[in-house]
Write an enzyme that holds these catalytic residues in place. Sequence first.
Site, PDB file in Angstrom:
ATOM      1  N   LYS A 201       3.070  11.212   6.936  1.00  0.00           N
ATOM      2  CA  LYS A 201       2.263  11.020   8.147  1.00  0.00           C
ATOM      3  C   LYS A 201       2.795  11.782   9.371  1.00  0.00           C
ATOM      4  O   LYS A 201       2.536  12.961   9.499  1.00  0.00           O
ATOM      5  CB  LYS A 201       2.106   9.534   8.448  1.00  0.00           C
TER       6      LYS A 201
ATOM      7  N   PHE B 131       0.869  -1.185   0.000  1.00  0.00           N
ATOM      8  CA  PHE B 131       0.000   0.000   0.000  1.00  0.00           C
ATOM      9  C   PHE B 131       0.898   1.224   0.000  1.00  0.00           C
ATOM     10  O   PHE B 131       1.622   1.480   0.962  1.00  0.00           O
ATOM     11  CB  PHE B 131      -0.949   0.045   1.206  1.00  0.00           C
TER      12      PHE B 131
ATOM     13  N   ASP C  72       9.568   2.923   1.644  1.00  0.00           N
ATOM     14  CA  ASP C  72       8.389   3.700   2.019  1.00  0.00           C
ATOM     15  C   ASP C  72       8.204   3.565   3.528  1.00  0.00           C
ATOM     16  O   ASP C  72       7.629   2.592   4.022  1.00  0.00           O
ATOM     17  CB  ASP C  72       7.156   3.198   1.256  1.00  0.00           C
TER      18      ASP C  72
HETATM   19  C1  LIG Z   1       3.157   2.940   3.523  1.00  0.00           C
HETATM   20  C2  LIG Z   1       2.265   4.037   3.017  1.00  0.00           C
HETATM   21  N1  LIG Z   1       2.634   4.723   1.921  1.00  0.00           N
HETATM   22  C3  LIG Z   1       1.878   5.726   1.438  1.00  0.00           C
HETATM   23  C4  LIG Z   1       0.682   6.076   2.040  1.00  0.00           C
HETATM   24  C5  LIG Z   1      -0.148   7.183   1.466  1.00  0.00           C
HETATM   25  O1  LIG Z   1      -0.124   8.302   2.291  1.00  0.00           O
HETATM   26  P1  LIG Z   1      -1.232   9.442   2.121  1.00  0.00           P
HETATM   27  O2  LIG Z   1      -2.532   8.871   2.564  1.00  0.00           O
HETATM   28  O3  LIG Z   1      -0.748  10.558   3.003  1.00  0.00           O
HETATM   29  O4  LIG Z   1      -1.233   9.814   0.667  1.00  0.00           O
HETATM   30  C6  LIG Z   1       0.265   5.382   3.176  1.00  0.00           C
HETATM   31  C7  LIG Z   1      -1.016   5.699   3.830  1.00  0.00           C
HETATM   32  O5  LIG Z   1      -1.572   4.948   4.582  1.00  0.00           O
HETATM   33  C8  LIG Z   1       1.081   4.326   3.678  1.00  0.00           C
HETATM   34  O6  LIG Z   1       0.729   3.626   4.760  1.00  0.00           O
END
Ligand SMILES: Cc1ncc(COP(=O)(O)O)c(C=O)c1O
Length: 407
Positions: free
Chosen positions: A261, A147, A232
């Site tokens: 985040k 994700f 990530d």
């Molecule tokens: C690992 C990871 N990458 C990217 C994102 C996307 O972040 P955003 O919702 O701020 O676009 C999330 C969101 O849950 C995430 O958990």
Amino acid sequence: MTATQNPTHAREEFERAESRTAHNYHPLPVVVSHAEGAWMWDVDGRRYLDLLAGYSALNFGHSHPGLIAAAHAQLDQLTLTSRAFVHDRFADFCAALGDLCGKDLVLPMNTGAEAVETAIKVSRKWGYEVKGVPADQAKIIVAAGNFHGRTTTIVGFSDDPDARDGFGPFTPGFVTVPYGDLAAIEAAIDANTVAVLIEPIQGEGGIVIPPDGYLRGIRDLCTQHDVLFAADEIQAGLGRTGKTFACDHEDVVPDIYILGKALGGGIVPVSAIVADRDVLGVLRPGQHGSTFGGNPLACAVGLTVVEMLRTGEHQARAAELGILLRERLETMLGHGVVGVRTRGLWAGVDVDPAIGTGRMVCEALMARGVLAKDTHGSTIRLAPPLVTSSEDLLWGLDQLEAVVSSA
Ligand SMILES: Cc1ncc(COP(=O)(O)O)c(C=O)c1O
């Protein structure tokens, strides 16, 4: 605040909100009006323990005094210039975040998905300009169950039908391999591979922790084959797992940190990618940008977050509370819980499907004053704010035990 002071009814307010919004979420029927630390209050004055922390965006808790003070002070000074002009909070933020990551350069954005998109663009450009990949042939290896956000490019390499179906056609250039499988990455790497993009722990996937040595193995493979390792750390990073980054658990430094985040302290969206000059240096004016990325308010809050992480206090707290979390959850195994995965103050709890869905468990928890979120049917994801007291954490886990064992 009490119910008599505030006569608003949560149920009515919830239905009013639902009636005027696209149904791209299925929220629990709670309407929160204020929060502090690990606790939230609804519009009727009911109190809830927050065991989700905004999917880790609230690692430092609600209304953290230092973060709120930094935001207030900045609001009175300057909130936005755009990157057409430099503002006086920019250098400090970029230097502090770069230093925290041990990297030369920072590229600030806003949301996590934008940071992931940025990492994809930079990896491709690096591939063409530095590695010498033929035009439009760049390949990025991603993991099943990933994700990384919700943009069309990103959902194109998701294997979750809800995230993906109905949104094509998708961007080519991604190859999916099973998560945790180093041999599969090695087999997928070819001369056009520019990056391996993975979550060091899959959060949305249910707190899936890869086998020991996986991150180290990716690091070695990437170095060996001249491929960028893009980690990530948007959900896993910034203290959640008991270390600054989840990659730290294997003493691994990726080529690109992707952050978001908690970098915004639960106040404003702040994301960034952080890398050395030989990688991020490929971008020139006009090739990437964001009106709000790196704005003064974001930098003031982000700098305070980095300063808080520099002391190591929050990471230590996550590690310490994480032991309590793991020990307490393990007592529930076989009593309505069939699986527990934890790293630091982060847990995926698989409830026995016989007792109901994850959603049903979360609804029952809500009735007991605890807010948590299910994922993938029968998993409950627990990510309490790192400032939660051990008493409150244990009380919240008592509620979970009561729900799963009585069902
Ligand atoms: C690992 C990871 N990458 C990217 C994102 C996307 O972040 P955003 O919702 O701020 O676009 C999330 C969101 O849950 C995430 O958990």
